[in-house]
Design a protein around this motif. Structure first.
Motif, short mmCIF file in Angstrom:
data_model
loop_
_atom_site.label_atom_id
_atom_site.label_comp_id
_atom_site.label_asym_id
_atom_site.label_seq_id
_atom_site.Cartn_x
_atom_site.Cartn_y
_atom_site.Cartn_z
N SER A 422 -19.07 -10.63 19.66
CA SER A 422 -17.81 -10.11 19.15
C SER A 422 -17.89 -9.92 17.64
CB SER A 422 -16.65 -11.05 19.49
OG SER A 422 -16.82 -12.30 18.84
N ALA A 423 -17.02 -9.09 17.11
CA ALA A 423 -17.04 -8.77 15.69
C ALA A 423 -16.72 -9.98 14.83
CB ALA A 423 -16.05 -7.64 15.40
N ASP A 424 -15.81 -10.83 15.29
CA ASP A 424 -15.41 -11.97 14.48
C ASP A 424 -16.47 -13.06 14.43
OD1 ASP A 424 -14.80 -12.37 17.22
OD2 ASP A 424 -13.59 -14.11 16.70
N ARG A 425 -17.46 -13.01 15.31
CA ARG A 425 -18.54 -13.99 15.29
C ARG A 425 -19.81 -13.45 14.62
NH1 ARG A 425 -18.38 -18.58 18.17
NH2 ARG A 425 -16.54 -19.00 19.44
N LEU A 426 -19.82 -12.18 14.27
CA LEU A 426 -21.00 -11.56 13.68
C LEU A 426 -21.33 -12.17 12.32
CD1 LEU A 426 -23.15 -9.28 13.80
CD2 LEU A 426 -21.47 -7.83 12.62
N GLU A 427 -22.60 -12.56 12.12
CA GLU A 427 -23.05 -13.13 10.85
C GLU A 427 -24.05 -12.23 10.12
OE1 GLU A 427 -24.49 -17.06 11.56
OE2 GLU A 427 -22.47 -17.92 11.67
N ASP A 428 -24.92 -11.59 10.87
CA ASP A 428 -25.97 -10.79 10.23
C ASP A 428 -26.45 -9.73 11.21
OD1 ASP A 428 -27.87 -9.99 8.34
OD2 ASP A 428 -29.39 -11.34 9.16
N SER A 429 -26.98 -8.63 10.68
CA SER A 429 -27.48 -7.58 11.55
C SER A 429 -28.42 -6.65 10.79
CB SER A 429 -26.32 -6.76 12.12
OG SER A 429 -26.80 -5.69 12.92
N SER A 430 -29.34 -6.03 11.53
CA SER A 430 -30.21 -5.00 10.94
C SER A 430 -29.41 -3.71 10.72
CB SER A 430 -31.40 -4.74 11.87
OG SER A 430 -30.94 -4.34 13.15
N TRP A 431 -28.27 -3.56 11.42
CA TRP A 431 -27.37 -2.44 11.17
C TRP A 431 -26.48 -2.82 9.98
CZ3 TRP A 431 -27.03 -3.49 16.84
CH2 TRP A 431 -27.87 -2.65 17.57
N THR A 432 -26.76 -2.27 8.83
CA THR A 432 -26.16 -2.74 7.59
C THR A 432 -24.66 -2.51 7.49
OG1 THR A 432 -26.76 -0.63 6.53
CG2 THR A 432 -28.32 -2.47 6.32
N SER A 496 -28.88 2.76 17.96
CA SER A 496 -29.09 3.53 16.73
C SER A 496 -30.34 3.04 16.03
CB SER A 496 -27.88 3.38 15.81
OG SER A 496 -28.16 3.90 14.53
N THR A 497 -31.21 3.97 15.69
CA THR A 497 -32.48 3.63 15.02
C THR A 497 -32.39 3.74 13.50
OG1 THR A 497 -33.25 5.92 15.16
CG2 THR A 497 -33.77 4.47 17.01
N THR A 498 -31.21 4.12 12.99
CA THR A 498 -31.11 4.45 11.56
C THR A 498 -30.76 3.27 10.67
OG1 THR A 498 -28.76 5.00 11.74
CG2 THR A 498 -30.36 6.78 12.17
N GLY A 499 -30.38 2.13 11.26
CA GLY A 499 -29.94 1.00 10.45
C GLY A 499 -28.46 1.05 10.18
N THR A 500 -27.80 2.11 10.66
CA THR A 500 -26.35 2.25 10.56
C THR A 500 -25.85 2.87 11.87
OG1 THR A 500 -26.51 4.46 9.58
CG2 THR A 500 -26.42 2.58 8.06
N TYR A 504 -24.08 8.96 19.41
CA TYR A 504 -24.91 8.71 20.59
C TYR A 504 -25.66 9.96 21.01
CZ TYR A 504 -22.36 4.28 21.16
OH TYR A 504 -21.85 3.03 20.96
N GLN A 505 -25.00 11.11 20.87
CA GLN A 505 -25.60 12.37 21.29
C GLN A 505 -26.33 13.02 20.12
OE1 GLN A 505 -23.21 14.33 24.26
NE2 GLN A 505 -23.75 16.36 23.50
N SER A 506 -27.31 12.26 19.59
CA SER A 506 -28.10 12.77 18.47
C SER A 506 -29.48 12.15 18.52
CB SER A 506 -27.42 12.44 17.14
OG SER A 506 -27.51 11.05 16.86
N THR A 507 -30.38 12.70 17.71
CA THR A 507 -31.75 12.17 17.67
C THR A 507 -31.83 10.83 16.96
OG1 THR A 507 -32.16 13.43 15.65
CG2 THR A 507 -32.78 14.48 17.74
N ALA A 508 -30.73 10.42 16.34
CA ALA A 508 -30.70 9.11 15.66
C ALA A 508 -30.64 7.97 16.67
CB ALA A 508 -29.51 9.03 14.72
N PHE A 509 -30.30 8.30 17.93
CA PHE A 509 -30.26 7.29 18.99
C PHE A 509 -31.54 7.36 19.81
CE2 PHE A 509 -26.15 5.68 18.29
CZ PHE A 509 -25.97 4.60 19.15
N SER A 510 -32.02 6.18 20.21
CA SER A 510 -33.23 6.10 21.02
C SER A 510 -32.97 5.22 22.23
CB SER A 510 -34.39 5.51 20.20
OG SER A 510 -35.59 5.50 20.95
N ARG A 511 -33.88 5.25 23.18
CA ARG A 511 -33.78 4.43 24.39
C ARG A 511 -34.76 3.26 24.28
NH1 ARG A 511 -32.98 8.92 29.30
NH2 ARG A 511 -31.00 9.74 28.45
N ALA A 512 -34.20 2.07 24.27
CA ALA A 512 -35.02 0.87 24.13
C ALA A 512 -35.67 0.48 25.45
CB ALA A 512 -34.16 -0.28 23.62
N ASP A 513 -36.70 -0.35 25.35
CA ASP A 513 -37.38 -0.86 26.54
C ASP A 513 -36.69 -2.09 27.11
OD1 ASP A 513 -39.37 1.09 26.16
OD2 ASP A 513 -40.47 -0.24 24.81
N SER A 514 -36.11 -2.90 26.22
CA SER A 514 -35.45 -4.12 26.69
C SER A 514 -34.45 -4.62 25.65
CB SER A 514 -36.47 -5.22 27.00
OG SER A 514 -37.19 -5.60 25.85
#
Length: 532
Positions: A422-432, A496-500, A504-514
Motif C-alpha cells: 500500500s502507498a502508506d507503507r511504502l518506504e523506498d522504490s526504484s521508481w523514483t 515500467s522500465t523507466t524508473g518512473t 502501459y500501452q507504450s514501449t516504456a513498459f516491458s513484460r517481466a519473467d517473475s
C-alpha cells in the motif's frame, strides 16, 4: 548404511599391510562407492523433505501435538482447530521463546504442531491428554489413536486408561474436544447437568464467559482449564474443583524415526564425506613435476566442499535450510509469468504451502534458488503464518532476464499478508516518483472488476492513456496492453522500465519473467540460537 559401514571396514583393512597395488585398486573402488553415496545423500538433502530436521518436543516416547496455556487471553480451542496454523514451521520455531520449546510449564503461548495438520498421514498409536499445574502432571487420559482424526480421538470408545479411575465406568453426556457447542465448553469430559451447582465431571475448558458461575470466575483471564484433582468426578461448583495451568495433547507414533530422517541423513553426509576425503588423501596423486592430477583436483574440490559443509551454521538457524534466501530476505511468494497458472489465486490460496516437505520433495532444484529458472509459482508458509512473525520489511522485486529490474520496499510491521502492499507503507522504490505521484490503485487485490492484480496505477484514460508502474494479469483485459500476443501465455507481469511511471500501452513498459515478495524479520541473527 550398509555401504557406509563396508567402506569404513575396507579402509581399516587397507591400512593393515596389503600390497600397494592392491591398496590402490581397492581404494579406488572404495572411493567410487563413497562418491556415489555422497551424491545420493545430497539429493535427499536437497529434495526439500530433508532440508530442515524436524525438532519435535518429546517426552517418554510421546511427541507434543498441542498445548493450551491458561489465562493468556488467546482462545485455546480456536488455535486447536485452526488448520492454517503450524507452530512447527521453522520460522515460527525460530521466534518462539526457549521456555516454550523446552519447559512446558513456563510459557505464555499456545502451541499447535504440524502433527495435528498431518494427523491422518501418521501412524498414530496412542494419544495422551495431560493436565498440568505448577509444573507437574496432575491428571492424564490415554486413548487409542489408531485410525483416528485430530478431532475425534477424544471419545469414550477410544479410552484406554486414565488417572481418573471412574472415567471408564461412569456415564457421560459430553466427551469430546468439541464438547458442548452451545455453551462452548471444550475438551469436555462431563458426567451430568444438574443446574450449575449440580454439574459434575472431570474436565472442561472455557475460552469465554459461561452461564454458570464456576466457569466465569471474577478476575481470572481465559482460557480457563477446570479439572478434578481427585481420582474421580467432582461437582464443578465446589471446593473440590481446581484450575490447571496448561493442557497438552501428546501422541505416540510408530514411525518416529522416519520423521527424524532429515537429521540422520545430514549427519551421515558429513561422515561419509569425511571418510571419502581420507580415502582420496591416501593416493599418491602428484607426479614427478608435482603437477596436480585430476584426482588431486577432486581432493581440492572435495576439501573445499567438506569445509563449507563443516562450517555451515544453517543447522543452528533452522529456517536457513528450509527457506529460499537473498541475504537477510526470505522468499514469501513468487509469481512466474507465462506458466498458465493464475498467480493471484496462488497468492490468496491459504491452503497452499509450498514449504511442506512433501511438496518440496517434488519441487525442481531450480525453483529453490533465489531467482532460478522455474515454471511454477511459489507460495511459502510465510504468507500463512504472517501474523505470527515479527515481519520488519517487505520487498517486491520484478525480475527480467535473471536480474532485478525494479523494486519497492514496504514497512511490514503490523501488516497482514494482503495489506502490506500500500502507498502508506511504502518506504523506498526504484521508481523514483512512486512516493510523490497520485495513484488510483495501489494494492495486491488491485482493480477487482478488471482483475488487475498487484496494481500500482496512476490513472485510467481510455486504455491508451492508462499510466502507472505495475500490473499483473491472469486473463485478458479490456485494454490491448493487458492482452496476450502470440505465443505468450498468462500471467502477464507488466512494469515500467523507466524508473518512473509510464503509459502501459507504450514501449516504456516491458513484460517481466517473475515477481517476488521477500520479507525480513526483526534481528534474524538472534532467533532461536540459544534453543538449538
Amino acid at each position: 548404511m550398509f555401504n557406509f559401514v563396508t567402506s569404513v571396514l575396507v579402509l581399516s583393512l587397507m591400512t593393515s599391510g596389503t600390497t600397494a597395488t592392491t591398496n590402490r585398486t581397492e581404494l579406488r573402488i572404495l572411493v567410487e562407492q563413497l562418491q556415489q553415496e555422497v551424491v545420493v545423500l545430497k539429493k535427499q538433502l536437497s529434495s526439500g523433505s530433508l532440508c530442515s530436521c524436524q525438532d519435535f518436543i518429546e517426552e517418554d516416547g510421546y511427541i507434543l501435538a498441542f498445548r493450551m496455556v491458561a489465562g493468556i487471553g488467546d482462545k485455546g480451542y480456536n488455535v486447536f482447530i485452526d488448520q492454517n496454523r503450524d507452530d512447527d514451521v521453522p520460522l515460527i520455531r525460530a521466534v518462539t521463546p526457549c521456555e516454550c520449546r523446552k519447559n512446558l510449564t513456563d510459557c505464555n503461548r499456545h502451541y499447535r504442531g504440524s502433527i495435528l495438520t498431518y494427523w491422518s498421514r501418521l501412524a498414530i498409536e496412542t494419544v495422551k491428554l495431560v493436565v498440568y499445574k505448577e509444573g507437574q502432571a496432575k491428571q492424564h487420559v490415554v486413548f487409542n489413536g489408531t485410525g483416528s482424526t485430530y478431532s475425534n480421538w477424544m471419545s469414550p470408545t477410544r479410552l484406554l486408561e486414565s488417572s481418573w479411575v471412574d472415567l471408564k465406568s461412569s456415564k457421560t453426556n459430553f466427551f469430546s474436544t468439541t464438547g458442548d457447542v452451545g455453551l462452548k465448553r471444550r475438551f469436555y469430559m462431563n458426567h451430568v447437568y444438574n443446574g450449575c451447582s449440580g454439574d459434575s465431571g472431570w474436565l472442561v475448558v472455557k475460552d469465554e464467559t459461561d452461564d454458570c458461575g464456576y466457569a466465569k470466575p471474577s478476575g481470572v483471564k481465559y482460557p480457563l482449564i477446570l479439572y478434578s484433582p481427585s481420582f474421580s468426578l467432582v461437582q464443578y461448583q465446589s471446593a473440590a474443583i481446581d484450575r490447571a495451568d496448561s493442557l497438552a495433547v501428546w501422541v505416540k507414533v510408530s514411525n518416529l524415526n522416519d520423521l527424524k530422517a532429515g537429521c540422520q541423513n545430514s549427519k551421515m553426509l558429513y561422515f561419509v564425506t569425511s571418510i571419502l576425503l581420507v580415502c582420496l588423501l591416501t593416493f599418491d596423486v602428484a607426479d614427478a613435476k608435482r603437477n596436480k592430477t585430476s584426482l588431486q583436483k577432486q581432493i581440492d574440490e572435495l576439501r573445499g566442499e567438506f569445509e563449507a559443509f563443516k562450517n555451515d551454521k544453517s543447522s543452528e538457524k533452522p529456517y536457513f535450510g528450509a527457506y529460499i534466501q537473498d541475504g537477510d530476505w526470505l522468499l514469501a511468494f513468487r509469481l512466474v509469468a507465462g506458466n498458465k497458472q493464475p498467480g493471484y489465486d496462488s497468492f490468496t490460496d491459504v491452503n497452499r504451502n509450498d514449504d511442506d516437505p512433501l511438496v518440496r520433495a517434488l519441487t525442481p532444484c531450480s525453483c529453490l534458488a533465489a531467482n532460478g529458472t522455474c515454471t511454477r509459482h511459489y507460495r511459502g508458509s510465510i504468507l500463512t503464518q504472517w501474523s505470527q512473525l515479527p515481519i520488519s520489511k517487505v520487498r517486491l522485486s520484478i525480475y527480467e532476464g535473471g536480474r532485478q529490474k525494479a523494486f519497492a520496499v514496504f514497512n511490514g510491521a503490523g501488516s497482514s499478508f494482503s495489506n502490506w502492499f500500500s502507498a502508506d507503507r511504502l518506504e523506498d522504490s526504484s521508481w523514483t516518483d512512486l512516493k510523490t505521484s497520485s495513484k488510483n490503485y495501489f494494492s495486491v487485490a488491485g482493480d477487482i472488476i478488471l482483475n488487475r492484480r498487484f496494481l500500482i496505477s496512476s490513472g485510467y484514460l481510455l486504455c491508451a492513456g492508462d499510466s502507472g508502474w505495475l500490473a499483473v494479469k491472469d486473463a485478458n483485459d479490456v485494454c490491448s496492453w493487458g492482452q496476450l500476443t502470440t505465443p505468450a501465455s498468462f500471467p502477464l507481469i507488466l512494469y515500467s522500465t523507466t524508473g518512473t511511471k509510464a503509459r502501459y500501452q507504450s514501449t516504456a513498459f516491458s513484460r517481466a519473467d517473475s515477481l517476488a515478495v521477500w520479507v525480513t524479520l526483526k534481528e534474524p541473527e538472534d532467533f532461536g540460537e540459544s534453543c538449538f
